[in-house]
Design an enzyme around this catalytic site. Structure first.
Site, PDB file in Angstrom:
ATOM      1  N   ALA A  51      42.022  28.054  13.557  1.00  0.00           N
ATOM      2  CA  ALA A  51      41.020  26.987  13.462  1.00  0.00           C
ATOM      3  C   ALA A  51      40.927  26.442  12.036  1.00  0.00           C
ATOM      4  O   ALA A  51      41.275  27.130  11.074  1.00  0.00           O
ATOM      5  CB  ALA A  51      39.659  27.535  13.899  1.00  0.00           C
ATOM      6  N   TRP A 108      38.695  24.252   8.767  1.00  0.00           N
ATOM      7  CA  TRP A 108      37.450  24.523   8.030  1.00  0.00           C
ATOM      8  C   TRP A 108      36.372  23.474   8.247  1.00  0.00           C
ATOM      9  O   TRP A 108      35.274  23.616   7.738  1.00  0.00           O
ATOM     10  CB  TRP A 108      37.735  24.613   6.516  1.00  0.00           C
ATOM     11  CG  TRP A 108      38.645  23.538   5.990  1.00  0.00           C
ATOM     12  CD1 TRP A 108      39.967  23.684   5.658  1.00  0.00           C
ATOM     13  CD2 TRP A 108      38.335  22.158   5.742  1.00  0.00           C
ATOM     14  NE1 TRP A 108      40.498  22.485   5.230  1.00  0.00           N
ATOM     15  CE2 TRP A 108      39.506  21.531   5.261  1.00  0.00           C
ATOM     16  CE3 TRP A 108      37.185  21.381   5.874  1.00  0.00           C
ATOM     17  CZ2 TRP A 108      39.560  20.173   4.930  1.00  0.00           C
ATOM     18  CZ3 TRP A 108      37.232  20.035   5.547  1.00  0.00           C
ATOM     19  CH2 TRP A 108      38.412  19.440   5.079  1.00  0.00           C
ATOM     20  N   LYS A 142      41.917  33.190  14.159  1.00  0.00           N
ATOM     21  CA  LYS A 142      41.999  33.147  12.699  1.00  0.00           C
ATOM     22  C   LYS A 142      41.322  31.881  12.202  1.00  0.00           C
ATOM     23  O   LYS A 142      41.842  30.780  12.362  1.00  0.00           O
ATOM     24  CB  LYS A 142      43.454  33.146  12.222  1.00  0.00           C
ATOM     25  CG  LYS A 142      43.535  33.419  10.719  1.00  0.00           C
ATOM     26  CD  LYS A 142      44.819  32.955  10.079  1.00  0.00           C
ATOM     27  CE  LYS A 142      44.801  31.526   9.673  1.00  0.00           C
ATOM     28  NZ  LYS A 142      43.789  31.143   8.679  1.00  0.00           N
ATOM     29  N   GLU A 200      40.705  30.142   5.785  1.00  0.00           N
ATOM     30  CA  GLU A 200      40.355  31.077   4.712  1.00  0.00           C
ATOM     31  C   GLU A 200      39.059  30.664   4.021  1.00  0.00           C
ATOM     32  O   GLU A 200      38.274  31.508   3.585  1.00  0.00           O
ATOM     33  CB  GLU A 200      41.452  31.123   3.634  1.00  0.00           C
ATOM     34  CG  GLU A 200      42.825  31.480   4.107  1.00  0.00           C
ATOM     35  CD  GLU A 200      43.637  30.269   4.555  1.00  0.00           C
ATOM     36  OE1 GLU A 200      43.196  29.548   5.476  1.00  0.00           O
ATOM     37  OE2 GLU A 200      44.730  30.069   4.017  1.00  0.00           O
ATOM     38  N   SER A 252      45.829  20.408  10.959  1.00  0.00           N
ATOM     39  CA  SER A 252      46.575  19.196  10.608  1.00  0.00           C
ATOM     40  C   SER A 252      47.864  19.090  11.430  1.00  0.00           C
ATOM     41  O   SER A 252      48.405  20.096  11.907  1.00  0.00           O
ATOM     42  CB  SER A 252      46.919  19.237   9.117  1.00  0.00           C
ATOM     43  OG  SER A 252      47.725  20.364   8.852  1.00  0.00           O
ATOM     44  N   GLU A 266      45.528  20.819  18.828  1.00  0.00           N
ATOM     45  CA  GLU A 266      44.524  19.781  18.518  1.00  0.00           C
ATOM     46  C   GLU A 266      44.738  19.403  17.068  1.00  0.00           C
ATOM     47  O   GLU A 266      44.394  20.170  16.167  1.00  0.00           O
ATOM     48  CB  GLU A 266      43.103  20.344  18.693  1.00  0.00           C
ATOM     49  CG  GLU A 266      42.751  20.755  20.094  1.00  0.00           C
ATOM     50  CD  GLU A 266      42.369  19.583  20.980  1.00  0.00           C
ATOM     51  OE1 GLU A 266      42.379  18.432  20.506  1.00  0.00           O
ATOM     52  OE2 GLU A 266      42.074  19.832  22.152  1.00  0.00           O
ATOM     53  N   CYS A 301      37.822  15.009  12.656  1.00  0.00           N
ATOM     54  CA  CYS A 301      39.086  14.488  13.165  1.00  0.00           C
ATOM     55  C   CYS A 301      38.899  13.222  13.992  1.00  0.00           C
ATOM     56  O   CYS A 301      39.841  12.468  14.189  1.00  0.00           O
ATOM     57  CB  CYS A 301      39.793  15.571  13.972  1.00  0.00           C
ATOM     58  SG  CYS A 301      38.709  16.318  15.184  1.00  0.00           S
ATOM     59  N   GLU A 337      45.756  10.248   7.332  1.00  0.00           N
ATOM     60  CA  GLU A 337      44.445  10.884   7.539  1.00  0.00           C
ATOM     61  C   GLU A 337      43.900  11.299   6.171  1.00  0.00           C
ATOM     62  O   GLU A 337      44.485  12.136   5.479  1.00  0.00           O
ATOM     63  CB  GLU A 337      44.595  12.117   8.439  1.00  0.00           C
ATOM     64  CG  GLU A 337      43.240  12.700   8.804  1.00  0.00           C
ATOM     65  CD  GLU A 337      43.345  13.929   9.696  1.00  0.00           C
ATOM     66  OE1 GLU A 337      44.194  14.789   9.446  1.00  0.00           O
ATOM     67  OE2 GLU A 337      42.540  14.020  10.643  1.00  0.00           O
TER      68      GLU A 337
HETATM   69  P1  NAD Z   1      45.254  22.946   8.209  1.00  0.00           P
HETATM   70  O1  NAD Z   1      46.281  22.497   9.174  1.00  0.00           O
HETATM   71  O2  NAD Z   1      45.601  22.965   6.770  1.00  0.00           O
HETATM   72  O3  NAD Z   1      44.792  24.437   8.559  1.00  0.00           O
HETATM   73  C1  NAD Z   1      44.295  24.756   9.834  1.00  0.00           C
HETATM   74  C2  NAD Z   1      44.446  26.249  10.046  1.00  0.00           C
HETATM   75  O4  NAD Z   1      45.826  26.570  10.058  1.00  0.00           O
HETATM   76  C3  NAD Z   1      43.814  27.125   8.969  1.00  0.00           C
HETATM   77  O5  NAD Z   1      43.225  28.252   9.577  1.00  0.00           O
HETATM   78  C4  NAD Z   1      45.007  27.553   8.144  1.00  0.00           C
HETATM   79  O6  NAD Z   1      44.836  28.802   7.492  1.00  0.00           O
HETATM   80  C5  NAD Z   1      46.073  27.663   9.196  1.00  0.00           C
HETATM   81  N1  NAD Z   1      47.441  27.561   8.714  1.00  0.00           N
HETATM   82  C6  NAD Z   1      47.895  26.931   7.603  1.00  0.00           C
HETATM   83  N2  NAD Z   1      49.238  27.075   7.503  1.00  0.00           N
HETATM   84  C7  NAD Z   1      49.633  27.798   8.577  1.00  0.00           C
HETATM   85  C8  NAD Z   1      50.883  28.259   9.046  1.00  0.00           C
HETATM   86  N3  NAD Z   1      52.006  28.011   8.368  1.00  0.00           N
HETATM   87  N4  NAD Z   1      50.923  28.960  10.195  1.00  0.00           N
HETATM   88  C9  NAD Z   1      49.807  29.213  10.901  1.00  0.00           C
HETATM   89  N5  NAD Z   1      48.577  28.814  10.500  1.00  0.00           N
HETATM   90  C10 NAD Z   1      48.493  28.100   9.353  1.00  0.00           C
HETATM   91  O7  NAD Z   1      43.974  22.065   8.514  1.00  0.00           O
HETATM   92  P2  NAD Z   1      42.578  22.066   7.737  1.00  0.00           P
HETATM   93  O8  NAD Z   1      42.830  21.423   6.419  1.00  0.00           O
HETATM   94  O9  NAD Z   1      41.968  23.412   7.793  1.00  0.00           O
HETATM   95  O10 NAD Z   1      41.679  21.120   8.692  1.00  0.00           O
HETATM   96  C11 NAD Z   1      41.775  19.750   8.669  1.00  0.00           C
HETATM   97  C12 NAD Z   1      42.712  19.240   9.742  1.00  0.00           C
HETATM   98  O11 NAD Z   1      42.296  19.706  11.025  1.00  0.00           O
HETATM   99  C13 NAD Z   1      42.712  17.736   9.850  1.00  0.00           C
HETATM  100  O12 NAD Z   1      44.025  17.269  10.025  1.00  0.00           O
HETATM  101  C14 NAD Z   1      41.890  17.469  11.112  1.00  0.00           C
HETATM  102  O13 NAD Z   1      42.141  16.255  11.742  1.00  0.00           O
HETATM  103  C15 NAD Z   1      42.264  18.617  11.951  1.00  0.00           C
HETATM  104  N6  NAD Z   1      41.270  18.834  13.007  1.00  0.00           N
HETATM  105  C16 NAD Z   1      41.590  18.450  14.286  1.00  0.00           C
HETATM  106  C17 NAD Z   1      40.658  18.613  15.308  1.00  0.00           C
HETATM  107  C18 NAD Z   1      40.987  18.207  16.719  1.00  0.00           C
HETATM  108  O14 NAD Z   1      40.227  18.552  17.619  1.00  0.00           O
HETATM  109  N7  NAD Z   1      42.088  17.502  16.977  1.00  0.00           N
HETATM  110  C19 NAD Z   1      39.419  19.166  15.032  1.00  0.00           C
HETATM  111  C20 NAD Z   1      39.120  19.537  13.728  1.00  0.00           C
HETATM  112  C21 NAD Z   1      40.069  19.374  12.711  1.00  0.00           C
END
Ligand code: NAD
Length: 501
Positions: free
Chosen positions: A158, A160, A184, A187, A238, A259, A293, A389
């Site tokens: 998930a 943040w 998970k 962080e 993302s 998502e 998002c 984004e």
């Molecule tokens: P992120 O993709 O950087 O991180 C999301 C999660 O993935 C975190 O828990 C992170 O620790 C984990 N992660 C990072 N690298 C990884 C890897 N190599 N393998 C497995 N897990 C890994 O996203 P963020 O910056 O935490 O959140 C913002 C993003 O989330 C935006 O792009 C937003 O649009 C998206 N988001 C989408 C929705 C939806 O419903 N579509 C909802 C909320 C947020």
């Protein structure tokens, strides 16, 4: 009223929740949760390593037969108690969420926490309504029926921006359908996911059904996705990380639910209620400091309303009060971190060379990760500020002439999570809802979500649904059971093997 949530006291035993109890992570590396409104440290915890993920998956695997074998009524009763426990602890959850994210307390009290309580109550009820096709004698000689079965251990990851709601969206449909889960969280924001899992235990949900590993994406995240005992990956985050997660999940042949990012268009036709559209655009762009998002990010306004809309939005943005998240009069909190603030400022600063920053574009001070509501005009459709984004309090407004052009521009990014259309004309609204490629299209509003309805993307925003009974399509597998009704040893179709009759 200030924050009363004490992270250090609460998680003295560690920030991994495995098999119904807290324990420290064993990666050998720590992470500090920081209050983005002040820069103060909230909690330093030991991150999960591979061994902690293994332990959590083992706990979930051990808990699976008992939880999957419980009756729907038993699971439902436990989840109703879970909803009640969350409601009792609502203020504590609101404070913890505001502290770790910098969200205004009115947002966490009125949106994040009640939304989560409602989601929990919804899935408590839905646990008793898993449905399938009716049984029947489709071949004449057999009776067929469908079993809808849980998948096993679900591994979820998930982001943040809404840590509590994202934990709820992942955990609730999974466990309502009889799965067990290892989640998970990001962080930066582990607190409310841990509290959520503790509340599940307090409600009588058996140990090991809900486990939380708080670790880094590359280490704990990738290990969870690739784990052979994990049957399904559900990821919210993302699009860039989602692609990496998809690669690992595909290599281990897992069911996958993604998502991902969004860049929601906000289409204002020339017959729209201007006041409503301007309010909707500002609220839709600034909710959660734009770290949503589905936030309104690209407003396309039909030429006759364009100038008045830009003026109205700029005027409204000026009324939004930045401040201490724990002050009930604060409208806009900081971004999640100084790094995210600087990332947002980078997008706006680059846009200054090709567009106009009408208002905002300023970080008022450096104590917290604040950034003023920002309105940009004059950008080309293919520019970075329109296509990427940003995940901050930034709205770009562009004009359009024909309805066809407005809808084409709305569809012209890789994303397709959400969109809105603003018009009083039912036929225009109908065309917009049909032609916009997104998982949700609002008419004359932007942002509201509801437990009964699905949330999920089209295009690069991913696939699969959170919330609603549609999410059971992700968290269950369908088995066809077929009984022979003839009791004949040599069946008619055997002639294909045993020769002519
Ligand atoms: P992120 O993709 O950087 O991180 C999301 C999660 O993935 C975190 O828990 C992170 O620790 C984990 N992660 C990072 N690298 C990884 C890897 N190599 N393998 C497995 N897990 C890994 O996203 P963020 O910056 O935490 O959140 C913002 C993003 O989330 C935006 O792009 C937003 O649009 C998206 N988001 C989408 C929705 C939806 O419903 N579509 C909802 C909320 C947020």
């Amino acid at each position: 009223m200030g924050n009363r949530f004490q992270g250090l006291d609460r998680f003295a035993a560690g920030a991994q929740y495995i098999g119904g109890r807290l324990r420290p992570g064993t990666s050998g590396r720590g992470h500090t949760v920081v209050d983005p409104a002040t820069g103060d440290d909230v909690l330093t915890y030991a991150l999960a390593g591979s061994a902690d993920v293994d332990a959590a998956v083992a706990a979930a695997r051990d808990a699976f037969p008992g939880w999957a074998g419980a009756t729907p009524a038993e699971r439902s009763e436990a989840m109703h108690r879970f909803a009640a426990r969350l409601a009792e602890r609502a203020e504590e959850f609101a404070q913890a969420e505001s502290l770790q994210c910098g969200k205004p307390i009115k947002l966490t009290r009125e949106f994040d926490v009640p939304g989560t309580v409602d989601n929990t109550a919804f899935f408590a009820g839905a646990a008793r309504h898993l449905q399938g096709q009716s049984a029947g004698e489709y071949s004449g000689d057999h009776t067929s029926y469908i079993r809808r079965e849980p998948i096993g251990v679900v591994g979820s990851i998930a982001p943040w921006n809404y840590p509590l709601q994202m934990a709820a969206w992942k955990v609730l449909p999974a466990i309502a359908a009889g799965n067990t889960i290892v989640l998970k969280p990001a962080e930066l924001t582990p607190l409310t996911s841990l509290l959520f899992a503790q509340a599940a235990t307090e409600a009588g949900i058996p140990d090991g059904v809900v486990n939380i590993v708080t670790g880094a994406g590359k280490e704990a995240g990738e290990h969870l996705v690739g784990h052979p005992a994990v049957a399904m990956t559900s990821f919210t985050g993302s699009t860039a990380v989602g692609k990496r997660v998809a690669e690992i999940a595909t290599a281990t042949v897992k069911r996958l639910h993604l998502e991902l990012g969004g860049k929601a268009p906000f289409v204002v036709f020339d017959d729209a209620d201007l006041e409503a559209a301007a309010h909707g655009a500002v609220a839709g762009a600034l909710i959660n400091t734009g770290q949503d998002c589905t936030a309104a990010t690209r407003a396309y306004v039909q030429r006759p309303l364009y100038d008045a809309f830009v003026t109205a939005v700029a005027d409204l943005m000026a009324t939004v009060r930045l401040g201490d998240p724990f002050d009930e009069s604060t409208d806009l909190g900081p971004l999640i971190s100084h790094a995210q603030r600087d990332r947002v400022a980078g997008f706006v600063d680059r846009a200054r060379s090709y567009a106009t920053v009408v208002t905002g574009g300023v970080a008022p001070h450096n104590d917290g990760a604040y950034y003023r509501p920002t309105l940009i005009t004059g950008a080309a459709q293919d520019s970075e500020i329109v296509q990427a984004e940003i995940f901050g309090p930034v709205l770009v407004v562009l004009p359009f002439d024909s309805d066809e052009e407005g809808l084409a521009l709305a569809n012209d990014t890789p994303y397709g999570l959400a969109a809105s259309a603003w018009t009083r004309d039912v036929y225009r609204a109908g065309r917009a809802t049909r032609e916009i490629k997104a998982g949700c299209v609002w008419v004359n509003d932007h942002i509201p979500i509801i437990s009964e309805m699905p949330h999920g993307g089209y295009k690069a925003s991913g696939f699969g649904k959170d919330m609603s009974t549609y999410s059971f399509e992700e968290y269950t597998q369908v088995k066809h059971v077929m009984y022979d009704n003839t009791a004949v040893a040599r069946k008619d179709w055997h002639r294909t093997v045993f020769g002519d009759r």
